[in-house]
Motif scaffolding. Structure first.
Motif, PDB file in Angstrom:
ATOM      1  N   MET A   1       0.841  -1.193   0.000  1.00 50.76           N
ATOM      2  CA  MET A   1       0.000   0.000   0.000  1.00 50.76           C
ATOM      3  C   MET A   1       0.869   1.234   0.000  1.00 50.76           C
ATOM      4  SD  MET A   1      -1.361  -0.303   3.907  1.00 50.76           S
ATOM      5  CE  MET A   1      -0.256  -1.001   5.128  1.00 50.76           C
ATOM      6  N   GLU A   2       0.352   2.289  -0.527  1.00 52.26           N
ATOM      7  CA  GLU A   2       1.100   3.547  -0.567  1.00 52.26           C
ATOM      8  C   GLU A   2       0.284   4.618   0.116  1.00 52.26           C
ATOM      9  OE1 GLU A   2       3.069   6.642  -3.739  1.00 52.26           O
ATOM     10  OE2 GLU A   2       2.772   4.555  -4.270  1.00 52.26           O
ATOM     11  N   GLY A   3       0.944   5.440   0.892  1.00 52.86           N
ATOM     12  CA  GLY A   3       0.259   6.507   1.590  1.00 52.86           C
ATOM     13  C   GLY A   3       0.807   7.851   1.185  1.00 52.86           C
ATOM     14  N   SER A   4      -0.004   8.855   1.341  1.00 53.64           N
ATOM     15  CA  SER A   4       0.435  10.220   1.084  1.00 53.64           C
ATOM     16  C   SER A   4      -0.068  11.075   2.226  1.00 53.64           C
ATOM     17  CB  SER A   4      -0.139  10.727  -0.237  1.00 53.64           C
ATOM     18  OG  SER A   4       0.123  12.087  -0.405  1.00 53.64           O
ATOM     19  N   PHE A   5       0.782  11.916   2.810  1.00 55.51           N
ATOM     20  CA  PHE A   5       0.329  12.760   3.892  1.00 55.51           C
ATOM     21  C   PHE A   5      -0.823  13.616   3.383  1.00 55.51           C
ATOM     22  CE2 PHE A   5       3.206  12.209   7.429  1.00 55.51           C
ATOM     23  CZ  PHE A   5       4.198  11.469   6.855  1.00 55.51           C
ATOM     24  N   GLY A   6      -2.004  13.365   3.922  1.00 54.89           N
ATOM     25  CA  GLY A   6      -3.182  14.075   3.466  1.00 54.89           C
ATOM     26  C   GLY A   6      -3.836  13.412   2.259  1.00 54.89           C
ATOM     27  N   GLY A   7      -3.337  12.263   1.794  1.00 52.91           N
ATOM     28  CA  GLY A   7      -3.878  11.601   0.621  1.00 52.91           C
ATOM     29  C   GLY A   7      -4.520  10.273   0.971  1.00 52.91           C
ATOM     30  N   VAL A   8      -4.789   9.461  -0.042  1.00 50.62           N
ATOM     31  CA  VAL A   8      -5.465   8.184   0.124  1.00 50.62           C
ATOM     32  C   VAL A   8      -4.476   7.053  -0.101  1.00 50.62           C
ATOM     33  CG1 VAL A   8      -7.337   6.732  -0.728  1.00 50.62           C
ATOM     34  CG2 VAL A   8      -7.622   9.212  -0.656  1.00 50.62           C
ATOM     35  N   TRP A   9      -4.562   6.017   0.730  1.00 52.69           N
ATOM     36  CA  TRP A   9      -3.676   4.863   0.566  1.00 52.69           C
ATOM     37  C   TRP A   9      -4.183   3.999  -0.579  1.00 52.69           C
ATOM     38  CZ3 TRP A   9      -1.468   2.330   5.530  1.00 52.69           C
ATOM     39  CH2 TRP A   9      -0.946   3.314   6.352  1.00 52.69           C
ATOM     40  N   HIS A  10      -3.258   3.397  -1.301  1.00 55.87           N
ATOM     41  CA  HIS A  10      -3.646   2.463  -2.344  1.00 55.87           C
ATOM     42  C   HIS A  10      -2.514   1.468  -2.556  1.00 55.87           C
ATOM     43  CE1 HIS A  10      -1.543   5.791  -4.391  1.00 55.87           C
ATOM     44  NE2 HIS A  10      -1.077   4.857  -5.207  1.00 55.87           N
ATOM     45  N   ASP A  11      -2.832   0.346  -3.156  1.00 53.28           N
ATOM     46  CA  ASP A  11      -1.821  -0.679  -3.393  1.00 53.28           C
ATOM     47  C   ASP A  11      -0.812  -0.188  -4.410  1.00 53.28           C
ATOM     48  OD1 ASP A  11      -3.033  -2.386  -1.648  1.00 53.28           O
ATOM     49  OD2 ASP A  11      -4.275  -3.349  -3.174  1.00 53.28           O
ATOM     50  N   ALA A  12       0.467  -0.518  -4.171  1.00 51.94           N
ATOM     51  CA  ALA A  12       1.525  -0.139  -5.097  1.00 51.94           C
ATOM     52  C   ALA A  12       2.684  -1.096  -4.944  1.00 51.94           C
ATOM     53  CB  ALA A  12       1.990   1.290  -4.832  1.00 51.94           C
ATOM     54  N   GLY A  41      -4.635  -3.004   6.994  1.00 58.18           N
ATOM     55  CA  GLY A  41      -5.460  -1.852   6.683  1.00 58.18           C
ATOM     56  C   GLY A  41      -6.139  -1.310   7.920  1.00 58.18           C
ATOM     57  N   GLY A  42      -6.650  -0.084   7.827  1.00 60.00           N
ATOM     58  CA  GLY A  42      -7.371   0.511   8.935  1.00 60.00           C
ATOM     59  C   GLY A  42      -6.477   1.243   9.908  1.00 60.00           C
ATOM     60  N   ALA A  43      -7.105   1.697  11.016  1.00 59.39           N
ATOM     61  CA  ALA A  43      -6.413   2.513  12.005  1.00 59.39           C
ATOM     62  C   ALA A  43      -5.276   1.754  12.676  1.00 59.39           C
ATOM     63  CB  ALA A  43      -7.405   3.001  13.057  1.00 59.39           C
ATOM     64  N   ARG A  44      -5.461   0.463  12.938  1.00 61.25           N
ATOM     65  CA  ARG A  44      -4.399  -0.306  13.602  1.00 61.25           C
ATOM     66  C   ARG A  44      -3.171  -0.416  12.710  1.00 61.25           C
ATOM     67  NH1 ARG A  44      -6.455  -5.874  15.679  1.00 61.25           N
ATOM     68  NH2 ARG A  44      -4.294  -5.890  16.449  1.00 61.25           N
ATOM     69  N   ALA A  45      -3.370  -0.563  11.415  1.00 59.20           N
ATOM     70  CA  ALA A  45      -2.235  -0.627  10.489  1.00 59.20           C
ATOM     71  C   ALA A  45      -1.474   0.696  10.502  1.00 59.20           C
ATOM     72  CB  ALA A  45      -2.715  -0.942   9.077  1.00 59.20           C
ATOM     73  N   ARG A  46      -2.205   1.793  10.530  1.00 63.95           N
ATOM     74  CA  ARG A  46      -1.550   3.096  10.587  1.00 63.95           C
ATOM     75  C   ARG A  46      -0.790   3.272  11.900  1.00 63.95           C
ATOM     76  NH1 ARG A  46      -5.832   3.567   7.281  1.00 63.95           N
ATOM     77  NH2 ARG A  46      -5.765   5.060   5.558  1.00 63.95           N
ATOM     78  N   ALA A  47      -1.343   2.749  12.997  1.00 62.30           N
ATOM     79  CA  ALA A  47      -0.666   2.828  14.288  1.00 62.30           C
ATOM     80  C   ALA A  47       0.640   2.038  14.276  1.00 62.30           C
ATOM     81  CB  ALA A  47      -1.578   2.311  15.403  1.00 62.30           C
ATOM     82  N   VAL A  48       0.613   0.856  13.630  1.00 63.25           N
ATOM     83  CA  VAL A  48       1.833   0.059  13.511  1.00 63.25           C
ATOM     84  C   VAL A  48       2.875   0.804  12.689  1.00 63.25           C
ATOM     85  CG1 VAL A  48       2.818  -2.047  12.507  1.00 63.25           C
ATOM     86  CG2 VAL A  48       0.695  -2.169  13.821  1.00 63.25           C
ATOM     87  N   GLU A  49       2.453   1.386  11.561  1.00 60.18           N
ATOM     88  CA  GLU A  49       3.382   2.133  10.722  1.00 60.18           C
ATOM     89  C   GLU A  49       3.994   3.295  11.493  1.00 60.18           C
ATOM     90  OE1 GLU A  49       4.553   1.563   7.845  1.00 60.18           O
ATOM     91  OE2 GLU A  49       3.184   0.185   6.841  1.00 60.18           O
TER      92      GLU A  49
END
Length: 306
Positions: A1-12, A41-49
């Motif tokens: 998945m790819e994230g962007s500060f202020g953007g949407v995550w998507h597979d990459a 995915g979800g909030a827990r995945a973001r917390a791990v990251e």
């Protein structure tokens, strides 16, 4: 998945990463085993990251953090009547930390070359700045050049150590990175201005504008754990400059050096110093790119290097 500060995550697809040292590879393997069951995915995945981000940043700062701890400890507990001068003790401690970093395979020899270069560049600036009275050090000890204790160069080396380590640990990639020769010209002008503004007009704001124009379109891509994220490179520059300014406040509080206005009593370093640290960041980044040429987000599409 790819994230962007202020953007949407998507597979990459995730490009091949920079090699780790042998010690880091073992730590990385253990971490991946511990996080094997982490959500994707979800909030827990973001917390791990975010947790991995904090730990990697701490690991990237290990040299500077270790030396800062030594500086604080010396202020609190080093005896005034010790046979070994405090400044000399700090210099020896800095050398020992660097030896442990290399011998313990926490830093590569390639990175050590960058750290030594930062040490030389920083020491030259220290010799000049102390001579013109921009800041000052305690006069004790014999491990010094003029009015500059040798440990001062290690404070610049700490910045260099962080820069090269964060490049590798976060597998940094760049979109639309400017030509390296252009960045080298701007970095050289910035470095010269640190000296020349004492005699001629200070060009820092013109140079600041040049930095914004040159790197305005550059995006930094980086990884914590599974996700790949991106952010404007100028924002990353500003964040690191703020971090260094906070460390500078701790160092001056501990008496590593003092500005003239702090001689009568310590107070926080003026926020105007942030512009100096921001510009020094540019010099640091350019030095690192001549050892680690910037790469594009796709391993097959390198960023411009000439």
């Amino acid at each position: 998945m790819e994230g962007s500060f202020g953007g949407v995550w998507h597979d990459a697809a995730v490009p091949e990463r920079q090699p780790l040292t042998s010690v880091e590879a073992r730590i990385d393997a253990v971490a991946h085993r511990l996080l094997a069951g982490a959500p994707t995915g979800g909030a827990r995945a973001r917390a791990v990251e975010f947790g991995v981000f904090v730990l990697k940043q701490a690991w990237a700062c290990v040299f500077g953090a270790a030396f800062l701890v030594v500086v604080l400890a010396a202020k609190l507990w080093y005896p005034d009547d010790a046979a070994l001068a405090r400044n000399d003790a700090l210099t020896i401690a800095a050398v020992l930390i660097q030896v442990v970093m290399v011998a313990g395979r926490l830093e590569t020899l390639r990175e050590l070359r960058v750290v030594v270069l930062f040490h030389i560049v920083g020491t030259v600036m220290e010799l000049f700045k102390t001579d013109v009275g921009s800041w000052m050090y305690a006069a004790d000890g014999i491990l010094r050049l003029g009015g500059v204790p040798l440990y001062s160069g290690f404070m610049y080396a700490a910045v260099g150590s962080y820069m090269v380590r964060v490049y590798r640990l976060f597998d940094l990639r760049f979109s639309r990175y400017p030509r390296r020769w252009l960045t080298a010209v701007v970095a050289a002008l910035i470095y010269v201005n640190f000296f020349s503004h004492h005699w001629i007009v200070d060009l820092r704001w013109i140079l600041f504008l040049a930095v914004v124009v040159l790197w305005a379109r550059t995006t930094m891509h980086f990884r914590f754990f599974r996700g790949t994220f991106r952010m404007p490179l100028l924002l990353a520059f500003a964040g690191v400059a703020l971090f260094i300014w906070l460390a500078e406040n701790i160092a001056t509080y501990a008496g590593a050096w003092l500005y003239p206005s702090q001689v009568g009593g310590w107070h926080p370093v003026d926020a105007s110093k942030l512009s100096s640290w921001f510009l020094l960041m540019i010099v640091s980044v350019v030095l690192v790119t001549w050892v680690y040429p910037p790469r594009g987000p796709d391993a097959e599409e390198p960023a411009p290097t000439r």
